[in-house]
Design an enzyme around this catalytic site. Structure first.
Site, PDB file in Angstrom:
ATOM      1  N   SER A   1       0.807  -1.219   0.000  1.00  0.00           N
ATOM      2  CA  SER A   1       0.000   0.000   0.000  1.00  0.00           C
ATOM      3  C   SER A   1       0.843   1.274   0.000  1.00  0.00           C
ATOM      4  O   SER A   1       0.364   2.317  -0.447  1.00  0.00           O
ATOM      5  CB  SER A   1      -0.949   0.012   1.200  1.00  0.00           C
TER       6      SER A   1
ATOM      7  N   ASP B   1       4.539  -8.265   6.050  1.00  0.00           N
ATOM      8  CA  ASP B   1       5.073  -9.528   6.565  1.00  0.00           C
ATOM      9  C   ASP B   1       5.347  -9.396   8.061  1.00  0.00           C
ATOM     10  O   ASP B   1       4.992 -10.276   8.853  1.00  0.00           O
ATOM     11  CB  ASP B   1       6.366  -9.895   5.846  1.00  0.00           C
TER      12      ASP B   1
ATOM     13  N   HIS C   1      -0.328   4.470   7.307  1.00  0.00           N
ATOM     14  CA  HIS C   1       0.138   4.800   5.972  1.00  0.00           C
ATOM     15  C   HIS C   1       0.781   6.194   5.990  1.00  0.00           C
ATOM     16  O   HIS C   1       0.603   6.959   6.943  1.00  0.00           O
ATOM     17  CB  HIS C   1      -1.021   4.736   4.982  1.00  0.00           C
TER      18      HIS C   1
END
Length: 1682
Positions: A284, A398, A539
Site C-alpha cells: 500500500s 510480513d 500509511h
C-alpha cells in the site's frame, strides 16, 4: 447471564434457536417486533423488570466495492437506521439499557454475495478495507451517541456504545485462522462482548505467555454495575490536530541532464537520462493508499493515490509533486510507465505500478509476472532495447503478520519470495536496473500508538498490524519482531552480495538502504509529528512520500558501500546530482564494490522453534565393513535418484535433510550445490538413467570422497505422480508393475556400480501438482473426494508392491557393503480435506515435517512413545541413541511386512422375503402417505462411496480393487442378480413390482449408463449433494419415466466423509453447513420432483470403526486410513479431538431431525422426507474371540463388503415399514434378523402422517434467491487441437474475444436499479450478451459461460458506465440506423487493443437491435420502416464481413414488443416511466389500430432479418458466419402463480429488463448457439432454474452455423437439471415400430438402385444418338434434368 439470574427471560429457545422475527427485516423492523414481544411477554413485568437489549450493527451490510462517496452515503444511512431503531425502543420500553455493538462477521457467504468484489480483491486489500470501514462506522456511531446524549432524557433508559467492535477473527491472510482458532473465537467474542457490558477494570499488565488464556471478567465491589456513559464516561474520539501540508515539490539542482551519447549496453554505464521505463511492485505504500487524504478522513485511506506514489507516481511535476518519475522527467521527458491519478492496480492509469494494498512477500512473484506481461504487451515500450528502472519495496505487512504465522513470514520465506521474483526479472527482462529498497525498521512506528495525545486510531492498526503494535515494551514478542526485521534486511544483502544478479551486463539489482534505520519526525514538543502520516497513523502522507522519493534518488547516486542507511526525516536535505567522474546510476561495478563473502551458514532447522538438539554421535572408531553398522556420521556421500523438475517441494525437503546430515559429518559430499540447487542430471530421464548418471558422478567425484572406502547413502524416490488413475484397473496394475520393475533395474545398476552403499527407497506422493495434472487429464473431471480416494489406494498398493520386491530380492544383500531398505511410510505431501494443499501455513510447515519423517525412516526406530494431543504439532527431531546408533537396514532392524488378511468366506448375501401381500394400491395413490411398496416405480440414490459401491465385491487382499465401484451391489440402489443372491432395496422392491426402474447394475462410475439413477460419487461430502440431486432430477426427466405420475423412492445417505475431514476444516464441515447442504438438496427435490418419498438415512455413528485400526492382528492398512479419514482414525482415545468428533457426529444426526421435524417437507400431499435412523448407534460385528470381524469390510477396512451391505439393505427396508417414533435406531451387525412386512392395518410405507406422528415445530419460510447465477457441469471444455481456420469448426473454447452491438438492453440500462434515480445507470457487467461481472455462479451472462471454456476471454464489459465497457458498443436508446457507427467504433477499439490479435483471434459478436425502432415507429414511420431496418443491418454485417477476420456473428431475433403492455405494477416507475421508455407501444389502447399496425411492423422486422441472412451473401468466407438466434421470436412474459406478470424480470420502469431477465436471455442465447440452424428453439423459457445451461455434445463439439448444421443431427446434450418437459417434446422424435426385418429394405434399395442406373443409361444413350451435335450446354442441361 443465566448464572447471574436463573430466571432470565430471553427470546432464545431452549434449543438455542433465535426466533425468526429477530432475524429478518431492518433494524427498525426488528426493534418494533422486539418491543411487541417484550410488552406481551408473560414471564416478565414490563414496568418493573430491567431489560438489556443488544443492538448489533453489522458491517457485512456494507460493500467496499462502491466508490467512496457511495460508501459514505451507506454508512450515513446505516447510522440513521440505528438512530430510528433506538428511538423506537426508547418510546416503547421502560427500564431498558440498549448496548450498541458493531459486528464484523468476516468474509462470510452473505457478504460475498452482497459484495461481489470480494472475489477479485486480494486478501490484503480486503483486510485493509474491512479495518477502515469498521473504524469509520464505529466513529460515526460514537458521534451519534454524543449528539443524542446517549438518549438519556429519563433515568430508566440509556444507550451505550461498546468500546470495541466484535470482529470475527482473521489470520494474516484475511481468511479464518484455522479450525482451532475459529472454534475458539466464539468464546473470545463472547467474553469481549461481556467485558464491554461491564464497568471497565483498571488495565493490568498481562505477560505475553498468558495473553492467549481466556479469562472471564467479573463485576467487583467497587465496579458492580453494567456500564453506562454516566457511571463510567468513555473517552471519545477527537480529531487529529490540523496540520499544514508542507511544500511537497522539489528543485533539481543538477545541470548535466543529458543521456549517454549512444544507448548503453551495460547497466553499469547507465545515466538517469537513459531510463525510458519506470515500474514498481509492492504494497500500500507504493500503491499510494491515503497519500492525499485529509487528516481526519480515515475512510479515504482506502483510496489509492497512485499518481503521488514516491517511486512510481507521475502526477503534476517536480515543482509540486516529488516522485522518482517526476525527477526522471527532467532527464528524459519521454519516460514511461509511471502511474497517474487514483485507482487500483487494474486501472489503466496505474500502468506499471502493480503494487497491491496489503501485499506481503508471497505476493511479489505474481506482481512481477503481471508487470512483465504489461511491459511486453505495451506497444509504446521497446521491450528489448528500452532501459527499465524497477523498484521493489516489500516487507512491512510480513512483519505485521509475523506473530500470526512465523513459518509463512519467516526470514527464509521472505528472501525466498524476493529471490524468486528477482530470478524471474533477470531471466525475462533485458536492460533493467532493479532498486531493491530495504524494508524499513518498523518498531519506531509503535510510538504513534502509545501517545494518546496524537488521537491515533490504535485499535484499527491493531487489526492491520497486530504483531507490531500489540506487543508490550521489552517483551519477548517485541524482541523477536525486531530480530526478524533486522534479519529481513540482512538476508537481502546476503542475496545480492552473492553476485547472483551480476552475471549479465544488462541487468543488476542494487539495494537502496535509506530506510534501514529511521527516526520518527517530531514536533517541537518532542511528540511524533502526525503530519507525516495518513489519517490512520499507519500509511504515509504526501509529506513522507516526498522525503522517500528524495532519499531513494540520493541512494541511487551514492556508491554501493557508502549509501545513506538512516534517514532523519526531521532534517532537510536536497537532491544529489551525478558528477563528471561518476555520471552513472551507481551499481556494484561502477562503485568498485567487492561483494562480501557469504556469512557462515547457520542451521535453518534450529531456528524453527522445535526441539532439534541431538548429541551428535561421533563416527565409528573404524570404518564399518557392513551396511548394518553404519552410523549417520559414517556417511561421507549423500545423493538422490528419482527427482524431476517439478519436484520443487521434494527438492526443498532434500536440501534441509542435507543440512541436517552435514551436522553429523561436516565433510559430507553431495551433488547439491551451495545455493541448494540439485544438478540437472538428477532431474531428467528415467530412474535407470538417473541411477546410471549418479554412478558415473560418484565414481568420478573429485571432492575428496573415496569410492572404495567411503560409505554412500542414496535416496531413491518412486514418484506416485507418474501414475494416473484415469486408466482401467488392469492398466493401473500394469503401470504399477512396470514402475516396480524400473525400481528393480535401477537398484541392480547401483548394486553393480557402487560399493559401500545403502539405498533407501521412498515413495513420494507430491499431490495434485501441475505435473500430474498435465500427465493425468482426468483430474479435471474427478471430484476432490474421488481423487483423494484414488491417491490413497494407489499409494498403499505401490508401497505393498515395493515391499514384496524387497522381500523377493532379499534386499539385494548378496554382500555386506550393499543393501537396500524401503522406508516404512510414504512421504505424502499434505492435503486438506478437499484434496488440495492445506494452505500457506501448513504447506510451508510441511517441508519440515516431511524432512523429519524422511530422517526418522532412515534411522533405527525408537520404542513408540505416547504423545499428548497438545504436543503433536511440535516438530521433534529423532536422534540416534547409544543402543540404536545405526542407519536402519533390514538386518539390524527387521521390519514387519504386510500379511494378508485372514481369508474369510463371504456368507450368504441373499434374503428371503416372507411377505404374502405384495399387491399395489387399487389405483395410483395421490398421497405419499398412502404409498405401498408395490406402488414404487422408480428408485434413485445420492451419496458417497458406500452408495457408489466401492470395494463391495473386492477380494479380501486386493486393496487396489476398492477403486472399483460395484454399483449393482449397492445396498439401497443396486439391482444385480435377485433377492436370493443379492440383498438390496431394489431387489426387495422387485418382488412387489417387477417393473421397478432406476437401479444401478454392474460396475462403473456415476456417468456409466448402467449407473442410471445411482448418482453417488466416491469421496462425496454434504456439499456435493446439491449437484448430485440436480443431476439425478435431470436424468429422471430425460428418461423413459413418467416423471409426473410415477412414484419415486429416493435415498440420501451422506456425512461420513464430512466427519473424516472435520478436524481439517471445522468451518466448512460444521453442523450448520452439513444440514444447510441437505436442506438445499431436499428443497430442490420438493420443488422439482412430483410424487416422491425421500429416505434420509441418518449418518452412522462413526467412532466404533476406529477399533478396526487399533488391533494389529487384523492387518488393516491403517496409514491408508490416516489419509482417507484422519479425523476419525488418528485422535488418541479419550482425547479432546475425539470428544469433539463425537459431538459433531451427534450434531449431524440431531440437526437432520430438527430439519425434518420443522414440517418443511410436508406441505404437499405427494412429497415427504422420512429419516431412517438405523445407523444412529452401531455395534461392530465380532469374531468368536471378540475381535472385530473384518469380513464385513472391504480390503481397506473402511469401505463395506457385500456382507455389511446386505445387513444395511435389510435394516433400511425394516426402517421404512416401522412407524415414526418407533423406528429401530441401533444396528447390531452380529444379530440376525429378517425382513419385516407391512400389515393389513398399516400397508403403507410409514410417514409422519400414517404413523400419527406430530412434528414439534412449524415450517420455516424458504430462503430467498440471492443471485441469478447458474450451475455449470459441462465436461467438454477443450479447445480445438490447433486454432481453427473455419468458423464452422469453432468450439466455444476457441473464442478469444467477445463484443456486442445494440441498444439499452445490451448496455444493461437499469438492470440492477432499485429506484428511478438510478434507472439510467448502465450495468454493463451483467448485460446478457457481453457482461463479465464476477463469475457464472453468481452472474449469468454469455461471457461468463464462455469463461468456463476460456478463462482468458477478452472484450466483456464490467461494472457500471463506460470505464470498463470492453467491446460493449451498445448505446442506450440506439436505433438500427446507429449500428454502422457502433461497428466502426468496435473495429477501431479492437485494432487499438494490445491484448487482441486482430488478425488471428476468433471473435464472437452479438447484435440485438430494433426495440427502440419500434418504440419510436409512430413518430417516424418512413425512416423506421422494415426495409430501412433491414438495410441498416445489412450495412452493419457488410462492414463486419469485409473488415473483421475470424468472426462469428450472433444476430438475435427481435422480440414482440407489444407484450410489454401487460407488465403492470402500482409504482411511479411503472405508471409513468414505462410510457416514456416506449411511447408508441404503451400509450395506445390494447385493441387500437396503432397497436395492430405495430404488431405487423414487428413481424415484418423479424421477416426482414430472416430474409437478409437466408441467402449466400455472407457465405463467401471460411472465417465468417452470421447465425440467427431466434429464442426471442415468440416472446411471452413470465407470470407468478397468481396469473400476474412476474415483475422481478423487469427494472423499476417495467420496461427495461432486470438482472434476472438478463440471466435468462444469456441462457437462451447460449442454448440457441448449441442448436442446429433450422431446429433452434424460437421462444424464451423464463423460469428460474440454475441448471438450464446446455452442453456441447461429443458428436458435435462446434457452435452451430448454417454450414455445419446440414449434416448434423440435433444431439446437443443438456447440463444436469436443465431439461424441462417442453424441451423434451421439442427435441425427441417419435419412435416407430419396425415389424420388417432390417435386411429387407437394404436389399430392396440396392436392387432398385441398379435398376434405376440401367434404365437411365438406356434413356441417355438414345438421347445422345439423336442430339450428338448439341452443344456442351445442352448436354449439361440433360445432365441437370437427369
Amino acid at each position: 447471564m443465566t448464572l447471574f439470574n436463573p430466571g432470565l427471560v430471553t427470546p432464545i429457545s431452549e434449543d438455542k434457536r433465535i426466533p425468526q422475527f429477530l432475524q429478518h427485516g431492518t433494524l427498525v423492523d426488528q426493534a418494533n417486533e422486539l418491543s411487541l414481544y417484550l410488552q406481551s411477554n408473560k414471564g416478565a413485568d414490563e414496568n418493573q423488570d430491567w431489560k438489556l437489549v443488544l443492538l448489533f450493527v453489522q458491517l457485512d451490510r456494507l460493500c467496499a466495492c462502491e466508490q467512496q462517496e457511495q460508501i459514505s452515503s451507506l454508512l450515513k444511512q446505516l447510522v440513521e437506521e440505528v438512530d430510528i431503531a433506538v428511538q423506537l425502543l426508547h418510546s416503547q420500553l421502560k427500564k431498558t439499557i440498549v448496548s450498541v455493538a458493531l459486528w464484523d462477521g468476516g468474509l462470510n457467504t452473505f457478504q460475498t454475495k452482497m459484495c461481489p468484489c470480494t472475489h477479485t480483491y486480494t486478501d490484503g486489500e480486503l483486510k485493509l478495507q474491512r479495518a477502515v470501514l469498521t473504524h469509520t462506522l464505529q466513529e460515526l456511531l460514537d458521534e451519534l451517541m454524543v449528539q443524542k446524549h446517549w438518549y438519556r432524557d429519563r433515568d430508566d433508559f440509556t444507550v451505550t456504545l461498546q468500546a470495541t467492535p466484535l470482529i470475527r477473527g482473521l489470520s494474516s491472510t484475511g481468511k479464518p485462522t484455522g479450525e482451532f482458532e475459529a472454534s475458539k473465537r466464539t468464546d473470545e467474542l463472547m467474553l469481549q462482548l461481556w467485558k464491554n457490558l461491564l464497568q471497565p477494570m483498571d488495565d493490568q499488565h498481562i505477560p505475553d505467555h498468558k495473553k492467549n488464556i481466556l479469562t472471564l471478567q467479573c463485576p467487583t465491589e467497587d465496579r458492580p454495575f453494567l456500564r453506562t456513559e454516566f457511571n463510567t464516561p468513555s473517552s471519545h474520539h477527537r480529531n487529529a490536530d490540523h496540520f499544514i501540508q508542507t511544500h511537497t515539490g522539489t528543485e533539481l539542482p543538477c545541470e548535466d541532464r543529458s543521456p549517454s551519447s549512444s544507448i548503453p549496453t551495460s547497466v553499469h554505464e547507465l545515466r538517469p537520462a537513459d531510463i525510458k521505463v519506470v515500474a514498481a511492485v509492492g504494497d500500500s505504500l507504493t500503491a499510494g493508499n491515503g497519500i492525499g487524504s485529509s487528516p481526519n478522513n480515515i475512510l479515504d485511506v482506502l483510496r489509492q493515490y497512485r499518481g503521488l506514489s514516491w517511486c512510481i507516481g507521475g502526477d503534476g511535476n517536480l515543482t509540486t509533486v516529488t516522485t522518482l518519475p517526476n525527477i526522471l522527467k527532467h532527464f528524459n521527458h519521454n519516460v514511461k510507465g509511471y502511474s497517474l491519478g487514483v485507482g487500483n492496480q487494474d486501472n489503466p492509469q496505474a500502468f506499471l505500478n502493480q503494487a497491491v494494498p496489503g501485499a506481503t512477500s508471497p505476493d511479489i512473484p505474481s506482481q512481477v509476472r503481471t508487470l512483465v506481461t504489461k511491459m511486453k504487451n505495451d506497444a509504446n515500450i521497446n521491450f528489448e532495447s528500452d532501459w527499465k528502472l524497477i523498484t521493489i519495496f516489500i516487507g512491512g505487512n510480513d512483519l505485521c503478520a509475523y506473530c500470526e504465522n512465523s513459518l509463512l513470514y519467516s526470514v527464509e520465506n521472505y528472501v525466498g519470495f524476493l529471490k524468486e521474483s528477482l530470478d524471474y526479472l533477470q531471466k525475462e527482462v533485458p536492460r533493467a536496473l532493479v532498486n531493491l529498497v530495504e524494508p524499513l525498521y518498523i518498531s519506531p512506528l509503535r510510538e504513534m500508538h502509545m501517545d494518546a495525545s496524537l488521537n491515533c486510531p490504535t485499535w484499527l492498526v491493531n487489526m492491520l498490524c497486530p504483531c507490531v503494535v500489540m506487543p508490550e515494551p521489552n517483551s519477548e514478542a517485541l524482541q523477536i519482531l525486531e530480530t526478524v526485521n533486522r534479519e529481513y534486511q540482512r538476508s537481502l544483502h546476503e542475496l545480492i552480495d552473492s553476485g547472483r544478479y551480476d552475471t549479465q551486463s544488462d541487468f543488476t539489482v542494487v539495494i537502496q538502504p535509506f530506510l534501514r534505520d529511521i527516526a520518527l519526525p517530531r514536533l517541537p514538543d518532542g511528540r511524533p509529528d502526525r503530519s507525516y502520516f495518513s489519517a490512520d497513523c499507519f500509511h504515509l502522507s504526501q509529506k513522507s512520500q516526498t522525503l522517500m522519493a528524495r532519499s531513494l534518488w540520493n541512494n541511487m547516486l551514492e556508491p554501493v558501500g557508502s549509501k545513506t542507511s538512516s534517514q532523519d526525516f526531521n532534517s532537510a536535505f536536497d537532491l544529489k546530482c551525478s558528477t563528471n567522474d561518476s555520471p552513472f546510476i551507481r551499481t556494484s561495478k561502477n562503485s568498485d564494490y567487492t561483494y562480501s563473502a557469504p556469512s557462515s551458514k547457520t542451521d535453518p532447522i534450529t531456528n524453527r522453534g522445535s526441539d532439534f538438539s541431538c548429541n551428535i554421535l561421533a563416527p565409528s572408531d573404524s570404518k564399518p565393513t557392513s551396511a548394518d553398522t553404519v552410523r549417520p556420521s559414517d556417511v561421507a556421500v549423500l545423493s538422490y535418484v528419482g527427482l524431476n523438475e517439478e519436484s520443487t517441494e521434494l527438492s526443498t525437503v532434500l536440501s534441509k535433510l542435507t543440512e541436517l546430515v552435514t551436522l553429523f559429518n561436516p565433510g559430507l559430499v553431495t551433488p547439491i550445490s551451495e545455493d541448494k540447487r540439485i544438478p540437472q542430471f538428477l532431474q531428467h530421464g528415467t530412474l535407470v538413467d538417473q541411477a546410471n548418471e549418479l554412478s558415473l558422478y560418484l565414481q568420478s567425484n573429485k571432492q575428496g570422497a573415496d569410492e572404495n572406502q567411503d560409505w554412500k547413502l542414496v535416496l531413491l524416490f518412486v514418484q506416485l505422480d507418474r501414475l494416473c488413475a484415469c486408466e482401467q484397473q488392469e492398466q493401473i496394475s500394469s503401470l504399477l508393475k512396470q514402475l516396480v520393475e524400473e525400481v528393480d533395474i535401477a537398484v541392480q545398476l547401483l548394486h553393480s556400480q557402487l560399493k559401500k552403499t545403502i539405498v533407501s527407497v521412498a515413495l513420494w506422493d507430491g499431490g495434485l501438482n501441475t505435473f500430474q495434472t498435465k500427465m493425468c487429464p482426468c483430474t479435471h473431471t474427478y471430484t476432490d473426494g474421488e481423487l483423494k480416494l484414488q491417491r490413497a489406494v494407489l499409494t498403499h498398493t505401490l508401497q505393498e508392491l515395493l515391499d514384496e520386491l524387497m522381500v523377493q530380492k532379499h534386499w539385494y544383500r548378496d554382500r555386506d557393503d550393499f543393501t537396500v531398505t524401503l522406508q516404512a511410510t510414504p512421504l505424502i505431501r499434505g492435503l486438506s480435506s478437499t484434496g488440495k494443499p492445506t494452505g500457506e501455513f501448513e504447506a510451508s510447515k510441511r517441508t519440515d515435517e516431511l524432512m523429519l519423517q524422511l530422517w526418522k525412516n532412515l534411522l533405527q526406530p525408537m520404542d513408540d512413545q505416547h504423545i499428548p494431543d497438545h504436543k503433536k504439532n511440535i516438530l521433534t527431531l529423532q536422534c540416534p541413541t547409544e543402543d540404536r546408533p545405526f542407519l536402519r537396514t533390514e538386518f539390524n532392524t527387521p521390519s514387519s511386512h504386510h500379511r494378508n488378511a485372514d481369508h474369510f468366506i463371504q456368507t450368504h448375501t441373499g434374503t428371503e422375503l416372507p411377505c404374502e401381500d405384495r399387491s399395489p394400491s387399487s389405483s395410483i395413490p395421490t398421497s405419499v402417505h398412502e404409498l405401498r411398496p408395490a406402488d414404487i416405480k422408480v428408485v434413485a440414490a445420492v451419496g458417497d462411496s458406500l452408495t457408489a459401491g466401492n470395494g463391495i465385491g473386492s477380494s479380501p487382499n486386493n486393496v487396489l480393487d476398492v477403486l472399483r465401484q460395484y454399483r449393482g451391489l449397492s445396498w439401497c440402489i443396486g439391482g444385480d442378480g435377485n433377492l436370493t443372491t443379492v440383498t438390496t432395496l431394489p431387489n426387495i422392491l422387485k418382488h412387489f413390482n417387477h417393473n421397478v426402474t432406476g437401479y444401478s447394475l454392474g460396475v462403473g462410475d456415476q456417468n456409466n449408463p448402467q449407473a442410471f439413477l445411482n448418482q453417488a460419487v466416491p469421496g462425496a461430502k454434504s456439499r456435493d449433494i446439491p449437484s448430485q440431486v440436480r443431476t439425478l432430477v435431470t436424468k429422471m426427466k430425460n428418461d423413459n419415466i413418467n416423471f409426473e405420475s410415477d412414484w419415486k423412492l429416493i435415498t440420501i445417505f451422506i456425512g461420513g466423509n464430512d466427519l473424516c475431514a472435520y478436524c481439517e476444516n471445522s468451518l466448512l464441515y460444521s453442523v450448520e453447513n452439513y444440514v444447510g447442504f441437505l436442506k438445499e438438496s431436499l428443497d430442490y427435490l420438493q420443488k422439482e420432483v412430483p410424487r416422491a418419498l425421500v429416505n434420509l438415512v441418518e449418518p452412522l455413528y462413526i467412532t466404533p470403526l476406529r477399533e478396526m485400526h487399533m488391533d494389529a492382528s487384523l492387518n488393516c492398512p491403517t496409514w491408508l486410513l490416516n489419509i482417507l479419514c484422519p479425523c476419525v482414525v488418528m485422535p488418541e482415545p479419550n482425547s479432546e479431538a475425539l470428544q469433539i468428533l463425537e459431538t459433531v457426529n451427534r450434531g449431524y444426526q440431531r440437526s437432520l431431525h430438527e430439519l425434518i421435524e420443522s414440517g418443511r417437507y410436508d406441505t404437499q400431499s405427494d412429497f415427504t422426507v422420512v429419516i431412517q435412523p438405523f445407523l444412529r448407534d452401531i455395534a461392530l460385528p465380532r469374531l468368536p474371540d471378540g475381535r472385530p470381524d473384518r469380513s464385513y469390510f472391504s480390503p481397506d477396512c473402511f469401505h463395506l463388503s457385500q456382507k455389511a451391505q446386505t445387513v444395511m439393505a435389510r435394516s433400511l427396508w425394516n426402517n421404512m415399514l416401522e412407524p415414526l417414533g418407533s423406528k429401530t435406531s441401533s444396528q447390531d451387525f452380529d444379530s440376525p434378523f429378517e425382513l419385516k412386512c407391512s400389515t393389513n392395518d398399516s400397508p403403507f410405507i410409514r410417514t409422519y402422517k400414517n404413523s400419527d406422528y406430530m412434528y414439534s415445530a412449524p415450517s420455516p419460510k424458504p430462503d430467498p434467491i440471492t443471485n441469478w447465477g447458474s450451475d455449470f457441469s459441462c465436461n467438454n471444455l477443450a479447445p480445438s487441437e490447433s486454432q481453427p481456420t473455419s468458423v464452422h469448426m469453432l468450439r466455444p473454447s476457441d473464442i478469444q474475444v467477445v463484443a456486442a452491438l445494440g441498444d439499452s438492453l445490451t448496455a444493461g440500462t437499469g438492470a440492477k436499479s432499485n429506484s428511478i434515480l438510478d434507472l439510467n445507470t448502465e450495468y454493463k457487467g451483467v448485460s446478457w450478451s457481453i457482461g463479465g461481472d464476477q463469475a457464472l455462479e453468481t452472474v449469468t451472462t454469455l461471457p461468463n459461460i464462455l469463461k468456463k471454456f476460456n478463462p482468458d476471454l477478452k472484450g466483456f464489459s464490467k461494472g457500471q458506465g463506460q470505464l470498463q465497457k470492453g467491446f460493449n458498443m451498445a448505446v442506450a436508446g440506439a436505433k438500427s440506423l446507429e449500428l454502422p457507427a457502433q461497428v466502426q467504433a468496435l473495429i477501431k477499439a479492437m485494432k487499438e487493443n494490445t491484448e487482441v490479435n486482430f488478425e488471428s483471434d476468433w471473435k464472437l459478436v452479438t447484435i440485438f437491435i430494433g426495440t427502440t425502432d419500434l418504440c419510436n415507429y409512430c413518430y417516424d414511420q418512413n425512416n423506421l420502416s422494415p426495409k430501412n431496418f433491414s438495410n441498416n443491418l445489412m450495412l452493419t454485417l457488410d462492414m463486419l464481413y469485409k473488415e473483421v477476420p475470424r468472426v462469428l456473428v450472433n444476430l438475435v431475433d427481435l422480440m414482440q414488443v407489444d407484450v410489454f403492455k401487460t407488465v403492470k405494477k402500482d409504482t411511479l416507475g411503472c405508471s409513468l416511466q414505462q410510457r416514456v421508455s416506449c411511447h408508441c407501444v404503451i400509450n395506445p389502447a390494447n385493441n387500437a389500430p396503432e397497436i395492430e399496425e405495430l404488431k405487423r411492423i414487428n413481424r415484418n422486422y423479424q421477416t426482414e432479418i430472416e430474409y437478409l441472412i437466408s441467402g449466400d451473401r455472407y457465405d463467401g468466407k471460411e472465417d465468417f458466419a452470421v447465425v440467427l438466434q431466434p429464442f426471442f421470436h415468440y416472446s411471452f412474459i413470465p407470470q407468478t402463480g397468481l396469473g400476474e406478470v412476474d415483475t422481478s424480470f423487469f427494472s423499476v420502469d417495467c420496461f427495461h429488463l432486470s438482472e434476472r431477465a438478463h440471466a435468462e436471455m444469456a441462457i437462451g442465447l447460449w442454448n440457441n448457439m448449441l442448436e442446429p440452424v433450422g431446429r433452434k428453439q424460437a421462444y424464451n423459457n423464463f423460469t428460474h432454474d440454475r441448471a438450464k445451461i446446455h452442453c456441447l455434445s461429443e458428436a458435435h463439439p462446434f457452435i452451430f452455423t448454417k454450414a455445419n448444421s446440414q449434416a448434423a443431427p440435433p444431439k446437443t446434450t443438456v447440463d444436469p437439471g436443465s431439461i424441462t418437459t417442453s424441451t423434451i417434446s421439442a427435441t425427441i422424435l417419435p419412435k416407430c415400430s419396425t415389424p420388417i426385418p432390417v435386411w429387407v429394405p437394404v436389399v430392396v434399395g440396392f436392387v432398385s438402385l441398379l435398376a434405376g442406373i440401367i434404365i437411365c443409361w438406356l434413356i441417355m444413350s438414345a438421347v445422345q444418338r439423336k442430339k450428338s451435335k448439341k452443344s456442351a450446354k445442352a448436354a449439361k442441361n440433360k445432365e441437370t434434368g437427369f
